[in-house]
Every structure is written in structure tokens, then in C-alpha cells.
Motif scaffolding. Structure first.
Motif, mmCIF file in Angstrom:
data_model
loop_
_atom_site.group_PDB
_atom_site.id
_atom_site.type_symbol
_atom_site.label_atom_id
_atom_site.label_comp_id
_atom_site.label_asym_id
_atom_site.label_seq_id
_atom_site.Cartn_x
_atom_site.Cartn_y
_atom_site.Cartn_z
ATOM 1 N N GLU A 140 0.802 -1.234 0.000
ATOM 2 C CA GLU A 140 0.000 0.000 0.000
ATOM 3 C C GLU A 140 0.834 1.284 0.000
ATOM 4 O OE1 GLU A 140 -3.399 0.871 0.204
ATOM 5 O OE2 GLU A 140 -4.119 -1.123 -0.271
ATOM 6 N N ALA A 143 2.108 2.407 -3.361
ATOM 7 C CA ALA A 143 1.214 2.247 -4.517
ATOM 8 C C ALA A 143 0.172 3.367 -4.599
ATOM 9 C CB ALA A 143 0.530 0.881 -4.462
ATOM 10 N N HIS A 144 0.504 4.527 -4.078
ATOM 11 C CA HIS A 144 -0.395 5.683 -4.134
ATOM 12 C C HIS A 144 -1.807 5.308 -3.672
ATOM 13 C CE1 HIS A 144 2.927 7.329 -6.404
ATOM 14 N NE2 HIS A 144 2.823 6.345 -7.278
ATOM 15 N N PRO A 145 -1.924 4.838 -2.429
ATOM 16 C CA PRO A 145 -3.208 4.261 -1.982
ATOM 17 C C PRO A 145 -4.369 5.245 -1.972
ATOM 18 C CG PRO A 145 -1.687 4.556 -0.141
ATOM 19 C CD PRO A 145 -0.897 4.796 -1.377
ATOM 20 N N SER A 148 -4.988 6.583 -5.807
ATOM 21 C CA SER A 148 -5.511 5.505 -6.651
ATOM 22 C C SER A 148 -6.983 5.233 -6.385
ATOM 23 C CB SER A 148 -4.732 4.208 -6.414
ATOM 24 O OG SER A 148 -3.385 4.343 -6.798
ATOM 25 N N ARG A 149 -7.441 5.564 -5.180
ATOM 26 C CA ARG A 149 -8.823 5.234 -4.826
ATOM 27 C C ARG A 149 -9.772 6.428 -4.923
ATOM 28 N NH1 ARG A 149 -5.856 1.840 -1.045
ATOM 29 N NH2 ARG A 149 -6.556 -0.337 -1.227
ATOM 30 N N ARG A 152 -13.522 6.664 -6.783
ATOM 31 C CA ARG A 152 -13.944 5.392 -7.398
ATOM 32 C C ARG A 152 -15.226 4.854 -6.771
ATOM 33 N NH1 ARG A 152 -8.664 1.805 -7.280
ATOM 34 N NH2 ARG A 152 -10.259 0.232 -6.952
ATOM 35 N N VAL A 153 -16.120 4.321 -7.614
ATOM 36 C CA VAL A 153 -17.406 3.837 -7.095
ATOM 37 C C VAL A 153 -17.292 2.474 -6.427
ATOM 38 C CG1 VAL A 153 -18.894 5.052 -8.700
ATOM 39 C CG2 VAL A 153 -17.955 2.834 -9.346
ATOM 40 N N ASP A 154 -16.243 1.718 -6.770
ATOM 41 C CA ASP A 154 -16.168 0.358 -6.231
ATOM 42 C C ASP A 154 -15.614 0.332 -4.814
ATOM 43 O OD1 ASP A 154 -13.749 1.271 -7.275
ATOM 44 O OD2 ASP A 154 -12.970 -0.760 -7.506
ATOM 45 N N HIS A 157 -17.866 -0.985 -2.063
ATOM 46 C CA HIS A 157 -18.089 -2.428 -2.091
ATOM 47 C C HIS A 157 -16.897 -3.197 -1.538
ATOM 48 C CE1 HIS A 157 -21.082 -1.703 -5.621
ATOM 49 N NE2 HIS A 157 -21.523 -1.279 -4.459
ATOM 50 N N GLN A 158 -15.729 -2.549 -1.516
ATOM 51 C CA GLN A 158 -14.543 -3.239 -1.006
ATOM 52 C C GLN A 158 -14.522 -3.293 0.514
ATOM 53 O OE1 GLN A 158 -11.066 -1.505 -2.783
ATOM 54 N NE2 GLN A 158 -11.554 -2.264 -4.815
ATOM 55 N N LEU A 160 -16.348 -4.947 2.262
ATOM 56 C CA LEU A 160 -16.594 -6.334 2.670
ATOM 57 C C LEU A 160 -15.328 -7.186 2.618
ATOM 58 C CD1 LEU A 160 -20.013 -7.582 1.255
ATOM 59 C CD2 LEU A 160 -19.225 -7.649 3.607
ATOM 60 N N ASP A 161 -14.326 -6.735 1.891
ATOM 61 C CA ASP A 161 -13.131 -7.550 1.738
ATOM 62 C C ASP A 161 -12.482 -7.925 3.073
ATOM 63 O OD1 ASP A 161 -13.628 -7.395 -0.909
ATOM 64 O OD2 ASP A 161 -11.939 -6.096 -1.413
ATOM 65 N N ILE A 164 -14.172 -10.884 4.543
ATOM 66 C CA ILE A 164 -13.842 -12.143 3.872
ATOM 67 C C ILE A 164 -12.448 -12.618 4.286
ATOM 68 C CG2 ILE A 164 -13.405 -13.181 1.618
ATOM 69 C CD1 ILE A 164 -15.533 -11.152 0.534
ATOM 70 N N VAL A 165 -11.521 -11.676 4.434
ATOM 71 C CA VAL A 165 -10.157 -12.052 4.816
ATOM 72 C C VAL A 165 -10.110 -12.475 6.274
ATOM 73 C CG1 VAL A 165 -7.810 -11.197 5.082
ATOM 74 C CG2 VAL A 165 -9.138 -10.544 3.088
ATOM 75 N N TYR B 10 -7.897 -14.006 -0.764
ATOM 76 C CA TYR B 10 -7.097 -12.786 -0.597
ATOM 77 C C TYR B 10 -5.726 -13.055 0.014
ATOM 78 C CZ TYR B 10 -11.464 -10.256 -1.495
ATOM 79 O OH TYR B 10 -12.625 -9.769 -2.054
ATOM 80 N N LYS B 11 -5.314 -14.299 0.094
ATOM 81 C CA LYS B 11 -4.029 -14.582 0.740
ATOM 82 C C LYS B 11 -3.184 -15.528 -0.122
ATOM 83 C CE LYS B 11 -6.188 -15.889 4.532
ATOM 84 N NZ LYS B 11 -7.514 -15.325 4.326
ATOM 85 N N ASP B 260 -18.614 -4.417 -11.281
ATOM 86 C CA ASP B 260 -19.198 -3.512 -10.302
ATOM 87 C C ASP B 260 -20.157 -2.572 -11.038
ATOM 88 O OD1 ASP B 260 -19.648 -2.310 -7.843
ATOM 89 O OD2 ASP B 260 -17.544 -2.496 -7.292
ATOM 90 N N LYS B 271 -19.016 -10.928 -3.911
ATOM 91 C CA LYS B 271 -18.601 -10.993 -2.512
ATOM 92 C C LYS B 271 -19.123 -12.237 -1.808
ATOM 93 C CE LYS B 271 -16.527 -6.986 -2.650
ATOM 94 N NZ LYS B 271 -15.125 -6.974 -3.040
ATOM 95 N N LEU B 369 -4.561 -0.325 -7.893
ATOM 96 C CA LEU B 369 -3.715 0.746 -7.376
ATOM 97 C C LEU B 369 -2.618 1.063 -8.382
ATOM 98 C CD1 LEU B 369 -3.245 -0.506 -3.666
ATOM 99 C CD2 LEU B 369 -5.044 0.966 -4.595
ATOM 100 N N ASP B 370 -2.059 2.245 -8.236
ATOM 101 C CA ASP B 370 -0.829 2.604 -8.932
ATOM 102 C C ASP B 370 -0.967 2.491 -10.459
ATOM 103 O OD1 ASP B 370 1.828 3.466 -8.785
ATOM 104 O OD2 ASP B 370 2.611 1.435 -8.940
#
Lengths: 189, 382
Positions: A140, A143-145, A148-149, A152-154, A157-158, A160-161, A164-165, B10-11, B260, B271, B369-370
Motif C-alpha cells: 500500500e 502504490a499511491h493508496p 488511486s482510490r 472510485r465507485v467500487d 463495495h470493497q 466487505l473484503d 472475507i479475509v 485474498y491470501k 461492479d 462478494k 492501485l498505482d
């Protein structure tokens, strides 16, 4: 326009497109394209020098779709089924065809069981799972966190990630806690 | 050997694994010199595809050097520099004999509805993939080809899937001269599909996405008009408006399972895994194309049901065409186009990631990203 027989005009002529875009029209003839016609019966042009390939040795009872009449001549040997996830996977293959939702839903459930089993098993090794390094979040900072974001519309929704992790870890921790507490109570009794 | 290994959704991490061995007389073992991460690898990474086992090595886009060959291999020799199509195929079954290499019946014991694909779960046959130092390549006399001297590894690796798939997607769209073609998705496959549509004589090519940096690449690399769907209340209406209210003649779905743009579809498909994917782009394609038009589906979807607007497709008299690309069938003509200098595939490459840092690479690609469009993976980069 649409309400008459005329097609809406294009902004550029073929000549203009040919001048602007390298290769425009190189595959213009629909009959002269690599995937046309779809099926061309041409055995002997693929490099195969067999009618039926030799059978790869089956080193353990290889799970297979019941829509196959036999084990395929060649098959993958990566990650044989093991533990509870393996039991679920073998059951899904043995019992349900690919046409049944149960086949796929059991396989997806087995994937989640596999993840939990494997995380727990890794703690008994010198190389335990590390969610920090394995999720790649250490990328992160470089990577211009934020940029980069931005906008953005998505992104919403992220959210929830992380669930899940972290889900298998929370479930695993809860199970470990329950087991430890049960053992402690037995020892005290 | 060092290999990327899946550890659950994710891993991933890099582990020491045994070098693969010859398991069938027509196997070869390839030492991978360059691999790529495909957008469809993200479906595996996110745990979307059934029977993705912990320990699996992903990677179906790779080139390398022949390290070992089985006793029946005639067309390759140790030391050859080869490119390997993402399809594993026997060359002799009912389907291969008819050119449907991506539908081979002799390589996937786990499913009849899916061919064999390197590093793409057991649903695609249970073969480890090429994001590693070595990989087992079945049917070495059929799949791999020696890379022509004029073709660089970075261009060759894109021919193993992304370019061939985009080119194939444009063919399935049945494009004729003057057609208006809309491509949903400005990732690698969408960019190549848009670029290929011009080869087939498209009169307009419109690329739809929501990531501005990818739309900029679509304008520059694919010479396309672009639409950012977030700037419109309803992208279908905008598609109608911009085509004189007719709709596009041809539409290409180059997004697939994790689209999306619709909360319910995205949550249930991408998801919660209650669908075989989130068919938002496919539904937009169906609604954006004109009556009697063609929708070409290149996006990857899982094997369970998806909430696709089939009624609209029926009522509009659409032709829906789809398949995994039979890659090797595309190569001779694609090689001609590349030698003619029409475009350079590696122009879309944005990242070159050492294998040891592949977890970071997946995170960057997955989260867009990036400015990431196409990441390559370099084994032995250190």
C-alpha cells in the motif's frame, strides 16, 4: 433515425479510419478469420500423434466428474484431497453432477473449510500463515493508496473484503478459545 | 523451486515446492522465464471459483525454456524457448479435432463443462500453474510453440491469453464493416478486443469502464471513444443516445464475474459467492446492443447460475457467443498482425513484479492501485 430504415451515420469514413488506425480492416472479410468457421474437422494438424492419448498412471483414486465415463487420459495431480475439506470434495464429485447446484456449493464450502484447516495446520509448522504479508497490504505505501482510490465507485463495495479475509481467522480463534476453555474446565474438574 | 501458493481468499505467499516431474510420456517441464497475472486470476484469488485448493499455484500466462521432455515428445527439445497457450489440450479428442482446443475432453477429470487450464483450480483440471520457477506442461507436442526470434518475451506472454482472448472476442462479435462496437471493461482483454475490432472493420469502437486511467489507455492504445459509466445515471440510456437511439451493433463483455456498478449483483455475485459471478457488464451488453445484434462474452464466470437478463436477449433476437479462447488457433494471424506493426501487446504492461513479491502484486492489481493494468511476474528476478 432509428424509426426509419436508415442506419445512423458514422463519424468517420473507412478511408479516414484506415489512415488513422494501423491495421484497420486487415481482417475485414468475416469468412477469413482464424475462428471462422467455428468447427473445422482437421485431425492430424494439431501435433497429436495418437488417436487416444496414453493413460497417465492413477496414483490415488482420482476424484472425477460423474459426467465422465472414465478417468481422462491426462489429469492434474496438484493438491490431492485431504482432511475434512477432502471428504466434502470427494462427496461432491461422487454424488452430484455438474448440473446440480449442490455439487458447486459443496465445493465452495469445502474451499472455506480448507482455508480454516490450512491456517490452523500452519501454526504447527515453522512457516505459519501471516495475514499481513500474505494479503500483500504491505504494498500500500508505495502504490499511491489514496490517489488511486479517489473518486472510485467500487470502493464502498470493497468494505466487505476485510470480512472475507478476517472471517476464517475470527472463526478459528473462536473455535480455539472454545477448545481451550473446555480443556481448562476438564482439568479443573 | 519457488512458487506462488494460494492460502485462502485474498491470501497468497511464495513457498518452496518440489520441481514438477514428468507424469505422462508427452509431458514437458518448462522453466518459467516470465509469467503474468490475469484478471481472471483475481477470481481465484478472491475465492470465487469452486474447488480452489490451498496450496494451488496460479498462473496460466507464461513463457519459458524447455527443461525436460517426456519420452514421446517429438516437437520440442530441451533448451527451446517456448510460449504456452493457457489451454491444456490433447489435440485428438472430438473437440480438439474440430479446433475447439479450449473445450478438450481429455484433460479435465473434474469437469466436462470446462477444459483444462493451467493454475486455474481443480474445476479446470487441478494443474499447478506458471507463477513459479517450473511448471508441468501436458501434451508438449500439441500446446506449446517455439517463440519466433522476432517476438520478445513480454509480447509473447501476452499472446498466451490476453491478446488471443481479446482478438477471439472481437471475432465472436461477428463484426462487419461499419459496425458500432461497444466493449465493456478496459482491462487487458477489453483493450485488445477494442484494438481487434478495428482490424475487423468497425466503424466506431466505444469502451466503457469506471477507472479513468484505464479509459485513458483505451483512448491511446485502442484508439477508442470512452464512457465512464459513473458519469451517467444510466449507461444503457447513454449507449442508446450515443448510437442515434439504435444501440450498438455488437457488444463485448470483457469484465466477467466481478463486475461492479450494481450493489445487489456485486454483493451476491462477487462478494457472497451466491452466483457464478456478477453479470452486470453482461446485462448492460444485452441491453445496450441493438435488436438483432451480437453479444460476445469474454469475461470469465463461475459454473453456478448467474442472474442474467435472458428475457431481453430473447426478445431482442440477440446472438450470444462465448467460449474460452482456443489460443493456438489465433497465433498465426496474430503473428502476421504483430509483424506488420499494427500494435505492440506489451504496451499495456504496467508492472513487473519479482516472484518473491507476488502477494504485493496481487494486492495492487486486485485493488487497481498505482495505475495497474497488466502486471508481469518475473521468477528469479533477484
Amino acid at each position: 433515425m432509428t424509426y426509419t430504415s436508415a442506419k445512423p451515420p458514422l463519424p468517420e469514413t473507412p478511408e479516414q479510419l484506415r489512415a488513422r488506425i494501423p491495421g484497420w480492416g486487415a481482417d475485414l472479410d468475416p469468412r477469413d478469420r482464424p475462428s471462422v468457421p467455428r468447427e473445422v474437422f482437421s485431425p492430424g494438424t494439431t501435433g497429436a500423434h495418437w488417436d487416444l492419448p496414453e493413460q497417465q498412471p492413477e496414483l490415488w483414486p482420482r476424484e472425477r466428474s460423474i459426467e465422465h465415463s472414465r478417468l481422462t487420459p491426462v489429469f492434474g495431480t496438484a493438491q490431492p484431497p485431504k482432511a475434512l475439506s477432502g471428504v466434502l470434495r470427494k462427496y461432491a464429485y461422487r454424488r452430484f453432477s455438474e448440473g446440480r447446484a449442490a455439487h458447486w456449493l459443496i465445493l465452495i464450502a469445502a474451499d472455506r473449510v480448507d482455508a480454516v484447516e490450512s491456517h490452523l495446520a500452519s501454526f504447527a509448522t515453522l512457516h505459519p500463515d501471516n495475514p499481513i504479508t500474505e494479503t500483500g497490504v504491505l504494498a500500500e505505501p508505495g502504490a499511491h493508496p489514496i490517489a488511486s482510490r479517489r473518486g472510485r465507485v467500487d470502493i464502498r463495495h470493497q468494505t466487505l473484503d476485510p470480512v472475507i479475509v478476517a472471517g476464517p481467522w475470527v472463526v478459528g480463534g473462536w473455535l480455539a478459545f472454545r477448545v481451550a476453555r473446555g480443556v481448562a474446565r476438564r482439568l479443573r474438574a | 523451486m519457488r512458487a506462488m501458493v494460494y492460502r485462502g481468499p485474498y491470501k497468497i505467499r511464495v513457498e518452496e515446492k518440489d520441481v514438477p516431474r514428468i507424469e505422462h510420456p508427452n509431458d514437458a517441464i518448462i522453466r518459467v522465464t516470465l509469467a503474468a497475472i490475469c484478471g481472471s486470476d483475481l477470481h481465484l484469488y478472491h475465492g470465487l471459483l469452486p474447488d480452489t485448493r490451498v496450496g494451488h499455484t496460479f498462473g496460466h500466462e507464461f513463457v519459458g525454456i524447455v527443461h525436460e521432455v517426456g519420452p514421446s515428445v517429438q516437437n520440442l527439445k530441451v533448451g527451446d524457448r517456448v510460449m504456452v497457450p493457457f489451454n491444456i489440450f490433447c489435440g485428438s479428442c472430438f473437440f480438439c479435432a474440430r479446433g475447439l482446443y479450449s473445450n478438450c475432453h481429455n484433460v479435465n477429470a473434474n469437469a466436462t463443462a470446462v477444459g483444462g487450464i493451467y493454475g486455474y483450480s481443480h474445476t479446470a483440471g487441478g494443474y499447478d500453474g506458471g507463477q513459479s520457477e517450473f511448471v508441468r506442461v501436458p501434451f508438449a507436442d500439441v500446446g506449446p510453440s517455439v517463440i519466433p526470434d522476432w517476438l520478445a518475451d513480454e509480447d509473447a506472454v501476452l499472446c498466451t491469453d490476453a491478446l488471443a482472448t481479446g482478438y477471439f472476442g472481437a471475432q465472436l462479435a461477428d463484426i462487419v464493416e461499419g459496425d458500432v462496437v461497444v466493449v465493456f471493461g478496459a482491462g487487458p482483454v477489453g483493450l485488445f478486443a477494442a484494438r481487434s475490432a478495428w482490424l475487423m472493420g468497425a466503424g466506431r469502437v466505444i469502451v466503457v469502464d469506471h477507472l479513468e486511467y484505464r479509459l485513458a489507455k483505451a483512448r491511446e492504445f485502442a484508439h477508442a471513444e470512452t464512457l465512464n459509466f459513473t458519469e451517467y445515471q444510466d449507461i444503457v440510456v447513454e449507449m442508446k443516445r450515443t448510437t442515434g437511439w439504435l444501440g450498438a451493433d455488437r457488444a463485448i463483455d470483457a469484465v466477467g464475474a466481478e463486475a461492479d456498478g450494481n450493489l445487489l449483483q456485486h454483493l451476491t455475485g462477487a462478494k457472497l459467492k451466491l452466483q457464478g459471478g456478477s453479470p452486470i457488464a453482461l446485462n448492460w451488453a444485452i441491453d445496450s446492443v441493438r435488436k438483432g445484434g451480437t453479444v460476445s462474452v469474454m469475461g470469465a464466470y463461475g459454473p453456478i447460475f448467474s442472474a442474467v437478463k435472458f428475457g431481453d436477449a430473447v426478445n431482442k433476437g440477440l446472438t450470444l457467443r462465448m467460449n474460452q479462447a482456443p489460443v493456438k488457433r489465433q497465433w498465426p494471424r496474430l503473428f502476421e498482425h504483430l509483424q506488420n506493426g499494427y500494435f505492440k501487446p506489451s504496451d499495456i504492461v504496467t508492472h513487473r513484479i519479482p516472484l518473491e513479491h507476488i502477494a504485493e502484486g496481487y494486492h495492487i492489481f486486485s485493488n487497481k492501485l498505482d495505475g495497474c493494468i497488466k502486471p508481469l511476474v518475473v521468477p528469479n528476478a533477484g
